[in-house]
Design a protein around this motif. Structure first.
Motif, mmCIF file in Angstrom:
data_model
loop_
_atom_site.group_PDB
_atom_site.id
_atom_site.type_symbol
_atom_site.label_atom_id
_atom_site.label_comp_id
_atom_site.label_asym_id
_atom_site.label_seq_id
_atom_site.Cartn_x
_atom_site.Cartn_y
_atom_site.Cartn_z
ATOM 1 N N ALA A 70 24.799 -23.525 -6.644
ATOM 2 C CA ALA A 70 24.065 -24.066 -7.791
ATOM 3 C C ALA A 70 22.964 -25.021 -7.348
ATOM 4 O O ALA A 70 21.856 -25.007 -7.901
ATOM 5 C CB ALA A 70 25.029 -24.774 -8.740
ATOM 6 N N ALA A 71 23.253 -25.841 -6.339
ATOM 7 C CA ALA A 71 22.236 -26.766 -5.831
ATOM 8 C C ALA A 71 21.095 -26.001 -5.162
ATOM 9 O O ALA A 71 19.920 -26.328 -5.354
ATOM 10 C CB ALA A 71 22.870 -27.741 -4.846
ATOM 11 N N GLU A 72 21.447 -24.979 -4.386
ATOM 12 C CA GLU A 72 20.421 -24.176 -3.707
ATOM 13 C C GLU A 72 19.502 -23.478 -4.702
ATOM 14 O O GLU A 72 18.293 -23.372 -4.487
ATOM 15 C CB GLU A 72 21.086 -23.139 -2.798
ATOM 16 N N ARG A 73 20.081 -23.003 -5.811
ATOM 17 C CA ARG A 73 19.310 -22.243 -6.797
ATOM 18 C C ARG A 73 18.840 -23.106 -7.966
ATOM 19 O O ARG A 73 18.258 -22.594 -8.920
ATOM 20 C CB ARG A 73 20.145 -21.063 -7.324
ATOM 21 N N ARG A 74 19.112 -24.396 -7.877
ATOM 22 C CA ARG A 74 18.689 -25.350 -8.904
ATOM 23 C C ARG A 74 19.228 -24.971 -10.291
ATOM 24 O O ARG A 74 18.490 -24.952 -11.285
ATOM 25 C CB ARG A 74 17.164 -25.486 -8.932
ATOM 26 N N LEU A 75 20.504 -24.683 -10.344
ATOM 27 C CA LEU A 75 21.148 -24.318 -11.597
ATOM 28 C C LEU A 75 21.857 -25.538 -12.188
ATOM 29 O O LEU A 75 22.644 -26.181 -11.499
ATOM 30 C CB LEU A 75 22.193 -23.218 -11.364
ATOM 31 N N PRO A 76 21.606 -25.862 -13.445
ATOM 32 C CA PRO A 76 22.360 -26.950 -14.067
ATOM 33 C C PRO A 76 23.819 -26.541 -14.245
ATOM 34 O O PRO A 76 24.128 -25.364 -14.433
ATOM 35 C CB PRO A 76 21.668 -27.142 -15.423
ATOM 36 N N GLY A 77 24.718 -27.512 -14.159
ATOM 37 C CA GLY A 77 26.142 -27.215 -14.237
ATOM 38 C C GLY A 77 26.649 -27.144 -15.665
ATOM 39 O O GLY A 77 25.912 -27.362 -16.633
ATOM 40 N N LYS A 78 27.918 -26.826 -15.804
ATOM 41 C CA LYS A 78 28.580 -26.818 -17.108
ATOM 42 C C LYS A 78 28.461 -28.221 -17.736
ATOM 43 O O LYS A 78 28.496 -29.205 -17.000
ATOM 44 C CB LYS A 78 30.054 -26.450 -16.928
ATOM 45 N N PRO A 79 28.237 -28.316 -19.037
ATOM 46 C CA PRO A 79 28.413 -27.298 -20.079
ATOM 47 C C PRO A 79 27.259 -26.336 -20.269
ATOM 48 O O PRO A 79 27.309 -25.511 -21.185
ATOM 49 C CB PRO A 79 28.605 -28.151 -21.339
#
Length: 247
Positions: free
Chosen positions: A166-175
């Motif tokens: 997620a950090a590598e792809r810059r994805l925000p986490g849940k929720p």
């Protein structure tokens, strides 16, 4: 028509890690309690209000990326801290410092206590894979791969979207639903053809926001009503219950 407790259109299963696949949620809750209680004791003195390892953990921390969990819990107490850096020393009273302190405690507990998978979950994953469904593990934990390997279940998943990815792809986490959506994308399926399996309220919110074909709540701690309120289509205490529905 259903298969393994899921709508017949489902071809992929996206599983949270802690509390769904492995018995590590209690380890995380204990590490958060130790971290926050130490901080609150220093800040407020002997009369501090402790972190509740059930209520506070479920509401503010469970399922969220580590720094988000720190911020969300502290905000519930009206506390703001400097952000700090990713490599912040764990003794510093910053968001990242508290998060790093918690991570050290988790790693130590995992090292000394080991990791055990839920037998019913393993049987469920093996069964849906044998039926031709694809599988992914979706976790906010940066230690996800080590936990899977320690539990001996790493090979049961086609895709892993964890805190590192997620950090590598810059994805925000849940929720936010982004990590689950990314897993579905990597598996080559539309969200409507994927089922989300979660024990965290933040994970329920993510599953509903992503418009997945099914959202399964796994109730390990007696929060079935809350899981339903946050979007679960079905709630079970163990994934093995879904196998009773048959193929």
């Amino acid at each position: 028509m259903t298969r393994f407790g899921l709508p017949g259109v489902i071809t992929a299963c996206l599983f949270d890690l802690d509390g769904v696949l492995t018995k590590t949620a209690v380890v995380h809750a204990a590490a958060w309690k130790e971290t926050f209680d130490d901080f609150l004791r220093q800040r407020d003195g002997p009369g501090f209000r402790p972190f509740d390892a059930v209520a506070d953990y479920d509401e503010y921390v469970d399922g969220r990326p580590r720094a988000d969990g720190v911020r969300t819990f502290l905000a519930s107490r009206g506390i703001e801290l400097p952000e700090g850096s990713d490599d912040e020393p764990p003794q510093l009273q910053t968001v990242r410092g508290l998060g790093n302190r918690k991570n050290l405690l988790v790693l130590e507990k995992i090292r000394t206590q080991g990791v055990e998978a839920y037998p019913g979950s393993v049987r469920y994953v093996e069964t849906v894979r044998a039926a031709g469904m694809s599988t992914a593990v979706v976790s906010s934990s940066a230690n996800c791969r080590d936990v899977l390997a320690s539990a001996g279940i790493e090979e049961l998943f086609d895709v892993r979207i964890d805190g590192v990815v997620a950090a590598e792809r810059r994805l925000p986490g849940k929720p936010h639903p982004d990590t689950f959506l990314e897993a579905a994308h990597d598996l080559g399926v539309e969200p409507a053809a994927a089922a989300v399996f979660e024990d965290a309220l933040a994970g329920m919110d993510a599953g509903r926001a992503g418009r997945f074909g099914a959202v399964v709540g796994v109730d390990r701690v007696g929060q079935a009503d809350a899981l339903r309120a946050h979007g679960a289509d079905i709630v079970v205490q163990d994934l093995a219950e879904l196998l009773e529905a048959g193929p």
